[in-house]
Design a protein around this motif. Structure first.
Motif, PDB file in Angstrom:
ATOM      1  N   HIS A  67      -8.705 -67.827 -37.108  1.00  0.00           N
ATOM      2  CA  HIS A  67      -7.536 -68.633 -38.008  1.00  0.00           C
ATOM      3  C   HIS A  67      -8.141 -70.501 -39.349  1.00  0.00           C
ATOM      4  N   TYR A  68      -9.089 -69.954 -39.375  1.00  0.00           N
ATOM      5  CA  TYR A  68     -10.054 -70.980 -40.568  1.00  0.00           C
ATOM      6  C   TYR A  68     -10.144 -70.651 -41.162  1.00  0.00           C
ATOM      7  N   ALA A  69      -9.057 -69.726 -42.390  1.00  0.00           N
ATOM      8  CA  ALA A  69      -9.688 -69.348 -44.495  1.00  0.00           C
ATOM      9  C   ALA A  69     -10.738 -69.998 -44.229  1.00  0.00           C
ATOM     10  N   PRO A  70     -11.985 -69.748 -45.304  1.00  0.00           N
ATOM     11  CA  PRO A  70     -11.681 -68.702 -45.661  1.00  0.00           C
ATOM     12  C   PRO A  70     -13.095 -67.917 -44.885  1.00  0.00           C
ATOM     13  N   PHE A  71     -13.475 -68.522 -43.919  1.00  0.00           N
ATOM     14  CA  PHE A  71     -14.870 -68.629 -43.196  1.00  0.00           C
ATOM     15  C   PHE A  71     -14.042 -67.341 -41.884  1.00  0.00           C
ATOM     16  N   ASP A  72     -12.896 -67.313 -41.262  1.00  0.00           N
ATOM     17  CA  ASP A  72     -12.728 -66.120 -40.243  1.00  0.00           C
ATOM     18  C   ASP A  72     -10.706 -66.687 -40.347  1.00  0.00           C
ATOM     19  N   MET A  73     -10.416 -65.332 -40.149  1.00  0.00           N
ATOM     20  CA  MET A  73      -9.197 -64.671 -40.796  1.00  0.00           C
ATOM     21  C   MET A  73      -8.843 -63.550 -40.213  1.00  0.00           C
ATOM     22  N   LEU A  74      -7.727 -62.892 -39.416  1.00  0.00           N
ATOM     23  CA  LEU A  74      -7.125 -62.089 -39.197  1.00  0.00           C
ATOM     24  C   LEU A  74      -5.807 -61.603 -40.403  1.00  0.00           C
ATOM     25  N   VAL A  75      -6.508 -60.488 -40.893  1.00  0.00           N
ATOM     26  CA  VAL A  75      -5.684 -59.541 -41.924  1.00  0.00           C
ATOM     27  C   VAL A  75      -4.908 -58.327 -40.728  1.00  0.00           C
ATOM     28  N   MET A  82     -15.562 -64.801 -44.782  1.00  0.00           N
ATOM     29  CA  MET A  82     -16.886 -65.084 -45.357  1.00  0.00           C
ATOM     30  C   MET A  82     -17.629 -65.083 -44.331  1.00  0.00           C
ATOM     31  N   THR A  83     -18.028 -66.163 -42.642  1.00  0.00           N
ATOM     32  CA  THR A  83     -18.558 -65.726 -41.468  1.00  0.00           C
ATOM     33  C   THR A  83     -18.598 -64.702 -41.457  1.00  0.00           C
ATOM     34  N   LYS A  84     -18.160 -63.571 -41.180  1.00  0.00           N
ATOM     35  CA  LYS A  84     -18.044 -61.964 -40.669  1.00  0.00           C
ATOM     36  C   LYS A  84     -19.361 -60.605 -41.583  1.00  0.00           C
ATOM     37  N   ASP A  85     -18.903 -61.350 -43.032  1.00  0.00           N
ATOM     38  CA  ASP A  85     -19.581 -60.732 -44.015  1.00  0.00           C
ATOM     39  C   ASP A  85     -21.095 -61.396 -43.877  1.00  0.00           C
ATOM     40  N   LYS A 280     -17.658 -64.913 -53.823  1.00  0.00           N
ATOM     41  CA  LYS A 280     -16.990 -63.363 -53.068  1.00  0.00           C
ATOM     42  C   LYS A 280     -15.461 -64.618 -52.268  1.00  0.00           C
ATOM     43  N   TRP A 281     -15.628 -65.532 -51.656  1.00  0.00           N
ATOM     44  CA  TRP A 281     -14.614 -66.055 -50.776  1.00  0.00           C
ATOM     45  C   TRP A 281     -14.891 -66.806 -51.012  1.00  0.00           C
ATOM     46  N   LEU A 282     -15.800 -68.216 -52.279  1.00  0.00           N
ATOM     47  CA  LEU A 282     -15.429 -69.690 -51.848  1.00  0.00           C
ATOM     48  C   LEU A 282     -15.762 -69.666 -54.176  1.00  0.00           C
ATOM     49  N   GLY A 283     -15.696 -68.877 -54.710  1.00  0.00           N
ATOM     50  CA  GLY A 283     -15.428 -68.767 -55.959  1.00  0.00           C
ATOM     51  C   GLY A 283     -16.356 -69.359 -56.913  1.00  0.00           C
ATOM     52  N   THR A 284     -17.818 -69.717 -55.970  1.00  0.00           N
ATOM     53  CA  THR A 284     -18.560 -70.103 -56.335  1.00  0.00           C
ATOM     54  C   THR A 284     -19.589 -70.358 -55.820  1.00  0.00           C
ATOM     55  N   TYR A 285     -20.884 -70.595 -56.027  1.00  0.00           N
ATOM     56  CA  TYR A 285     -21.883 -70.742 -55.328  1.00  0.00           C
ATOM     57  C   TYR A 285     -22.551 -71.855 -54.919  1.00  0.00           C
ATOM     58  N   THR A 286     -22.896 -72.840 -53.904  1.00  0.00           N
ATOM     59  CA  THR A 286     -24.134 -73.769 -53.650  1.00  0.00           C
ATOM     60  C   THR A 286     -25.043 -73.677 -52.641  1.00  0.00           C
ATOM     61  N   ALA A 287     -26.220 -74.100 -53.049  1.00  0.00           N
ATOM     62  CA  ALA A 287     -27.322 -74.252 -52.687  1.00  0.00           C
ATOM     63  C   ALA A 287     -27.558 -75.083 -51.388  1.00  0.00           C
ATOM     64  N   LEU A 288     -27.507 -73.911 -49.871  1.00  0.00           N
ATOM     65  CA  LEU A 288     -28.344 -74.700 -49.319  1.00  0.00           C
ATOM     66  C   LEU A 288     -29.385 -75.442 -48.271  1.00  0.00           C
ATOM     67  N   PRO A 289     -29.658 -76.524 -47.555  1.00  0.00           N
ATOM     68  CA  PRO A 289     -30.741 -77.028 -47.423  1.00  0.00           C
ATOM     69  C   PRO A 289     -31.404 -75.246 -46.231  1.00  0.00           C
ATOM     70  N   ARG A 290     -32.712 -74.977 -46.170  1.00  0.00           N
ATOM     71  CA  ARG A 290     -33.599 -74.685 -45.917  1.00  0.00           C
ATOM     72  C   ARG A 290     -34.301 -74.791 -44.300  1.00  0.00           C
ATOM     73  N   GLU A 291     -33.454 -76.405 -44.655  1.00  0.00           N
ATOM     74  CA  GLU A 291     -33.280 -76.694 -42.779  1.00  0.00           C
ATOM     75  C   GLU A 291     -32.261 -77.073 -42.358  1.00  0.00           C
TER      76      GLU A 291
END
Length: 295
Positions: A67-75, A82-85, A280-291
């Motif tokens: 119950h935490y869209a867009p990461f986790d949802m029951l539809v 996003m988490t599931k993907d 797909k889920w956020l509409g944008t891309y953010t580069a994330l730390p590799r550590e």
């Protein structure tokens, strides 16, 4: 005489005999000890290794709050987000089937500690306090805290405008702690805790709250989906930049498992899958730390 002198005297024969007895006894003792060690080795369990256990079982048991869209949802009763993907890709990389479970947030970390799950895939904010107790995956998303208000409420614009207002937030989250600290800095904010963000959003829409605090990705998704009801503050965020990640046990048994999770995330980052899932889920891309960030 010379021939007799080639043989030991009676005392010497006795000494040689005793020496041979000692050697035979020592040999038997060593053999018995080695057999004992071998037998003992058969009863000592192999060293535990979570990655080996997961591969042997062919599955990874997870926990998240769906119950935490867009990461986790029951539809329509089906788990998606996003988490599931992301975790579908990680599990495939490891070679095990994911088992997804809908667990209340407050029960997830305690359940992980007693080994009810192999991993908590609910987006959890990395904090110094949590790093002391748990192992974290690489970041999966930005988690900087933000604010949303009712679309028709024009009196709230910047984050400082929540002074003296009532703001909802999910209980037990890093966003809750940051909201409390921000409210104290402003001189007073009434913080109302909720079991899920959906409950907080419902109260905001009904006029029972002035604002809701949460991570920027969650609130941006909410506003994108319901622009007639909700609007982001401008600027939306406050506090220090933070990141979401998955949580694992912090012990020797889990080290190879944590590495396998992170190696899979890095591979998905390098081949473009993480970027595609974010867009797909956020509409944008953010580069994330590799550590894993330590602050």
């Amino acid at each position: 005489m010379e021939m007799l002198n080639n043989y030991p005297s009676g005392d010497m024969r006795q000494t040689v005999h005793e020496g041979r007895d000692y050697e035979m006894t020592l040999s038997r003792t060593l053999k018995s000890a080695l057999l004992g060690v071998a037998a003992l080795g058969l009863t000592v369990p192999a060293l535990a290794d979570q990655l080996s256990d997961v591969k042997a079982a062919g599955k990874i048991t997870t926990a998240t709050d769906m119950h935490y869209a867009p990461f986790d949802m029951l539809v329509d009763g089906n788990y998606q987000g996003m988490t599931k993907d992301l975790f579908d890709g990680v599990a495939k990389q490891i070679g095990a089937e994911p088992v997804y479970q809908d667990i209340p947030w407050t029960a997830e970390l305690p359940g992980l500690e007693v080994k009810k799950f192999d991993i908590v895939i609910a987006p959890v904010t990395i904090t110094p306090e949590r790093l002391q107790r748990y192992a974290f995956s690489l970041p999966i998303a930005d988690a900087t805290v933000a604010l949303v208000h009712a679309a028709g409420n024009t009196s709230l614009k910047k984050p400082e405008d929540i002074k003296g207002k009532t703001v909802g937030v999910q209980q037990g989250t890093a966003q809750f702690k940051q909201l409390q600290a921000f409210g104290e800095k402003l001189g007073g904010v009434t913080v109302k805790e909720y079991g899920t963000t959906d409950e907080a959003y419902a109260d905001l829409a009904a006029g029972r709250l002035d604002a809701v605090a949460g991570s920027l990705p969650n609130l941006a998704y909410l506003v994108k989906a319901r622009p007639e009801t909700f609007a982001l503050f401008e600027p939306a965020t406050f506090g220090q930049p933070t990141y979401f990640a998955w949580v694992l046990r912090k012990d020797k048994d889990s080290e190879s498992y944590v590495k396998a999770i992170n190696d899979a995330l890095l591979k998905m980052t390098d081949d473009g899958r993480v970027k595609a899932i974010q867009e797909k889920w956020l509409g944008t891309y953010t580069a994330l730390p590799r550590e894993v960030p330590t602050k």
